[in-house]
Design a protein around this motif. Sequence first.
Motif, PDB file in Angstrom:
ATOM      1  N   ALA A 105       0.835  -1.208   0.000  1.00  0.00           N
ATOM      2  CA  ALA A 105       0.000   0.000   0.000  1.00  0.00           C
ATOM      3  C   ALA A 105       0.865   1.252   0.000  1.00  0.00           C
ATOM      4  CB  ALA A 105      -0.930  -0.012   1.211  1.00  0.00           C
ATOM      5  N   MET A 106       1.961   1.232   0.777  1.00  0.00           N
ATOM      6  CA  MET A 106       2.838   2.404   0.845  1.00  0.00           C
ATOM      7  C   MET A 106       3.570   2.621  -0.474  1.00  0.00           C
ATOM      8  SD  MET A 106       3.523   4.689   3.194  1.00  0.00           S
ATOM      9  CE  MET A 106       3.359   5.945   1.946  1.00  0.00           C
ATOM     10  N   ALA A 107       4.006   1.521  -1.114  1.00  0.00           N
ATOM     11  CA  ALA A 107       4.669   1.646  -2.414  1.00  0.00           C
ATOM     12  C   ALA A 107       3.720   2.225  -3.450  1.00  0.00           C
ATOM     13  CB  ALA A 107       5.194   0.280  -2.862  1.00  0.00           C
ATOM     14  N   LEU A 108       2.481   1.748  -3.433  1.00  0.00           N
ATOM     15  CA  LEU A 108       1.478   2.285  -4.357  1.00  0.00           C
ATOM     16  C   LEU A 108       1.228   3.767  -4.085  1.00  0.00           C
ATOM     17  CD1 LEU A 108      -0.758   1.814  -6.517  1.00  0.00           C
ATOM     18  CD2 LEU A 108      -2.291   1.227  -4.618  1.00  0.00           C
ATOM     19  N   ALA A 109       1.058   4.112  -2.817  1.00  0.00           N
ATOM     20  CA  ALA A 109       0.793   5.508  -2.453  1.00  0.00           C
ATOM     21  C   ALA A 109       1.961   6.408  -2.825  1.00  0.00           C
ATOM     22  CB  ALA A 109       0.498   5.605  -0.956  1.00  0.00           C
ATOM     23  N   ALA A 110       3.188   5.949  -2.565  1.00  0.00           N
ATOM     24  CA  ALA A 110       4.368   6.769  -2.873  1.00  0.00           C
ATOM     25  C   ALA A 110       4.522   6.967  -4.373  1.00  0.00           C
ATOM     26  CB  ALA A 110       5.616   6.114  -2.292  1.00  0.00           C
ATOM     27  N   GLY A 111       4.341   5.892  -5.140  1.00  0.00           N
ATOM     28  CA  GLY A 111       4.475   6.011  -6.587  1.00  0.00           C
ATOM     29  C   GLY A 111       3.480   6.983  -7.190  1.00  0.00           C
ATOM     30  N   ILE A 112       2.213   6.871  -6.753  1.00  0.00           N
ATOM     31  CA  ILE A 112       1.172   7.758  -7.282  1.00  0.00           C
ATOM     32  C   ILE A 112       1.407   9.196  -6.836  1.00  0.00           C
ATOM     33  CG2 ILE A 112      -1.292   8.300  -7.179  1.00  0.00           C
ATOM     34  CD1 ILE A 112      -1.836   5.318  -6.968  1.00  0.00           C
ATOM     35  N   SER A 113       1.667   9.369  -5.534  1.00  0.00           N
ATOM     36  CA  SER A 113       1.712  10.719  -4.976  1.00  0.00           C
ATOM     37  C   SER A 113       2.924  11.517  -5.443  1.00  0.00           C
ATOM     38  CB  SER A 113       1.691  10.643  -3.447  1.00  0.00           C
ATOM     39  OG  SER A 113       2.811   9.915  -2.979  1.00  0.00           O
ATOM     40  N   LEU A 114       4.082  10.877  -5.567  1.00  0.00           N
ATOM     41  CA  LEU A 114       5.266  11.609  -6.021  1.00  0.00           C
ATOM     42  C   LEU A 114       5.076  12.097  -7.454  1.00  0.00           C
ATOM     43  CD1 LEU A 114       8.198   9.511  -4.507  1.00  0.00           C
ATOM     44  CD2 LEU A 114       7.339  11.724  -3.742  1.00  0.00           C
ATOM     45  N   ALA A 115       4.570  11.207  -8.311  1.00  0.00           N
ATOM     46  CA  ALA A 115       4.344  11.609  -9.702  1.00  0.00           C
ATOM     47  C   ALA A 115       3.262  12.681  -9.793  1.00  0.00           C
ATOM     48  CB  ALA A 115       3.962  10.387 -10.539  1.00  0.00           C
ATOM     49  N   ALA A 116       2.137  12.455  -9.106  1.00  0.00           N
ATOM     50  CA  ALA A 116       1.017  13.397  -9.185  1.00  0.00           C
ATOM     51  C   ALA A 116       1.350  14.719  -8.509  1.00  0.00           C
ATOM     52  CB  ALA A 116      -0.227  12.776  -8.557  1.00  0.00           C
ATOM     53  N   GLY A 117       2.028  14.669  -7.358  1.00  0.00           N
ATOM     54  CA  GLY A 117       2.355  15.896  -6.638  1.00  0.00           C
ATOM     55  C   GLY A 117       3.321  16.779  -7.401  1.00  0.00           C
ATOM     56  N   VAL A 118       4.360  16.171  -7.990  1.00  0.00           N
ATOM     57  CA  VAL A 118       5.322  16.942  -8.778  1.00  0.00           C
ATOM     58  C   VAL A 118       4.644  17.501 -10.031  1.00  0.00           C
ATOM     59  CG1 VAL A 118       7.440  16.788 -10.144  1.00  0.00           C
ATOM     60  CG2 VAL A 118       7.323  15.685  -7.906  1.00  0.00           C
ATOM     61  N   TYR A 119       3.804  16.691 -10.660  1.00  0.00           N
ATOM     62  CA  TYR A 119       3.075  17.141 -11.860  1.00  0.00           C
ATOM     63  C   TYR A 119       2.194  18.341 -11.525  1.00  0.00           C
ATOM     64  CZ  TYR A 119      -0.293  16.988 -15.725  1.00  0.00           C
ATOM     65  OH  TYR A 119      -1.105  17.306 -16.785  1.00  0.00           O
ATOM     66  N   ALA A 120       1.456  18.263 -10.394  1.00  0.00           N
ATOM     67  CA  ALA A 120       0.573  19.364 -10.008  1.00  0.00           C
ATOM     68  C   ALA A 120       1.363  20.624  -9.667  1.00  0.00           C
ATOM     69  CB  ALA A 120      -0.286  18.942  -8.818  1.00  0.00           C
ATOM     70  N   ALA A 121       2.501  20.456  -8.991  1.00  0.00           N
ATOM     71  CA  ALA A 121       3.318  21.627  -8.646  1.00  0.00           C
ATOM     72  C   ALA A 121       3.882  22.291  -9.890  1.00  0.00           C
ATOM     73  CB  ALA A 121       4.449  21.201  -7.707  1.00  0.00           C
ATOM     74  N   ASP A 122       4.270  21.461 -10.863  1.00  0.00           N
ATOM     75  CA  ASP A 122       4.832  22.004 -12.097  1.00  0.00           C
ATOM     76  C   ASP A 122       3.788  22.756 -12.917  1.00  0.00           C
ATOM     77  OD1 ASP A 122       6.897  22.369 -13.994  1.00  0.00           O
ATOM     78  OD2 ASP A 122       6.099  20.713 -15.191  1.00  0.00           O
ATOM     79  N   ARG A 123       2.521  22.424 -12.716  1.00  0.00           N
ATOM     80  CA  ARG A 123       1.424  23.063 -13.466  1.00  0.00           C
ATOM     81  C   ARG A 123       0.488  23.823 -12.529  1.00  0.00           C
ATOM     82  NH1 ARG A 123       3.559  19.011 -15.759  1.00  0.00           N
ATOM     83  NH2 ARG A 123       3.577  18.672 -18.017  1.00  0.00           N
ATOM     84  N   ARG A 124       1.058  24.492 -11.586  1.00  0.00           N
ATOM     85  CA  ARG A 124       0.267  25.221 -10.597  1.00  0.00           C
ATOM     86  C   ARG A 124      -0.683  26.223 -11.274  1.00  0.00           C
ATOM     87  NH1 ARG A 124       2.670  29.185  -5.829  1.00  0.00           N
ATOM     88  NH2 ARG A 124       0.671  29.605  -4.809  1.00  0.00           N
ATOM     89  N   GLY A 125      -1.966  26.147 -10.863  1.00  0.00           N
ATOM     90  CA  GLY A 125      -2.958  27.070 -11.383  1.00  0.00           C
ATOM     91  C   GLY A 125      -3.517  26.703 -12.734  1.00  0.00           C
ATOM     92  N   ARG A 126      -3.014  25.598 -13.340  1.00  0.00           N
ATOM     93  CA  ARG A 126      -3.503  25.190 -14.644  1.00  0.00           C
ATOM     94  C   ARG A 126      -4.436  23.987 -14.517  1.00  0.00           C
ATOM     95  NH1 ARG A 126       1.726  24.924 -18.446  1.00  0.00           N
ATOM     96  NH2 ARG A 126       2.892  24.608 -16.524  1.00  0.00           N
ATOM     97  N   THR A 127      -4.899  23.493 -15.654  1.00  0.00           N
ATOM     98  CA  THR A 127      -5.894  22.412 -15.656  1.00  0.00           C
ATOM     99  C   THR A 127      -5.369  21.144 -14.983  1.00  0.00           C
ATOM    100  OG1 THR A 127      -6.801  23.278 -17.727  1.00  0.00           O
ATOM    101  CG2 THR A 127      -7.411  21.037 -17.117  1.00  0.00           C
TER     102      THR A 127
END
Length: 315
Positions: A105-127
């Motif tokens: 569960a932790m591996a799944l959470a880390a894989g999803i969250s690191l990719a999604a969190g960095v992606y969201a930060a890189d596109r702050r305020g966008r779609t």
Amino acid sequence: MVLYVLQRLAVLAATLVAASLIVFAVMNILPGNAAQTMLGSTATPEAVAALAQKLGLDQPAPVRYAHWIGGALRGDFGLSYAYGSPIAPLIATSLAVSAPLAIMAMALAAGISLAAGVYAADRRGRTGDAIVMGASQVGLAVPNFWLAILLVIVFAVNLRLAPAGGFPGWDQPMRALGALILPAVALGVVQAAILTRVTRSAVLEALNEDFMRTARAKGVSRRSALWRHALPNALVPILTIMGLQFANLIAGAIVVENVFVLPGLGRLMLQSISNRDTLVVENCVMLTAMIVIALNFVVDLACAAIDPRLRGPAA
């Protein structure tokens, strides 16, 4: 760094002692009696007293605490009142299910969250940022047990891609891993939602630092600066949350383990509470506390290695 490690070890030891005292005190002020529960409500007071004496329940609390801690230090956790068997193998068997489940569960959470969190930060305020944050909000709102039931209905009952419950044992490793996939998803999705938001916030803070502007001025590409400079410098809060989440996954999987009928640590604790098997509950709770404290210790060392400022002026 050596002084910092010694300080953290001293805090770890003191916290373990305090946790053991709290666990023992709480378990011994709860109403009920294991001897009465085992014999039933129709048992005579004499029979209850005789069984309590046999189990050592009539001894003073300090004596029982000393026996418990002394046995635990020797690896002897005593005998279960309800099962009549040594507690250590019961906990080891349950932990052999809960620990791999928490890791998956932790591996799944880390894989999803690191990719999604960095992606969201890189596109702050966008779609893309809005989609990720919306999805994480949905993940936070979905209860584990509801998601677990939904996964059983869709993937086990309708599509027949995974077992609906039960655990075949590690003598059949592929089937055992298959039995843990749906529970790991049910547990990991909520943790991924939390960690995604933490990752986004930490990376956004790192993006505003001077070293990022310097890296970009030297010709480092935006993607490379994001993954090689921003994310490593944002790891301290991310690792801290991950350490707490992993401990919670081991201790807090009671509902999901019951949905999938997994013989894990949470299920053992629930059954022991029902049976008033206080010694098993004490050892399970203490083991959970030890895992939490040890993980915090490891996370503290990892964070201090990443950011030397956390070691303090004397380190």
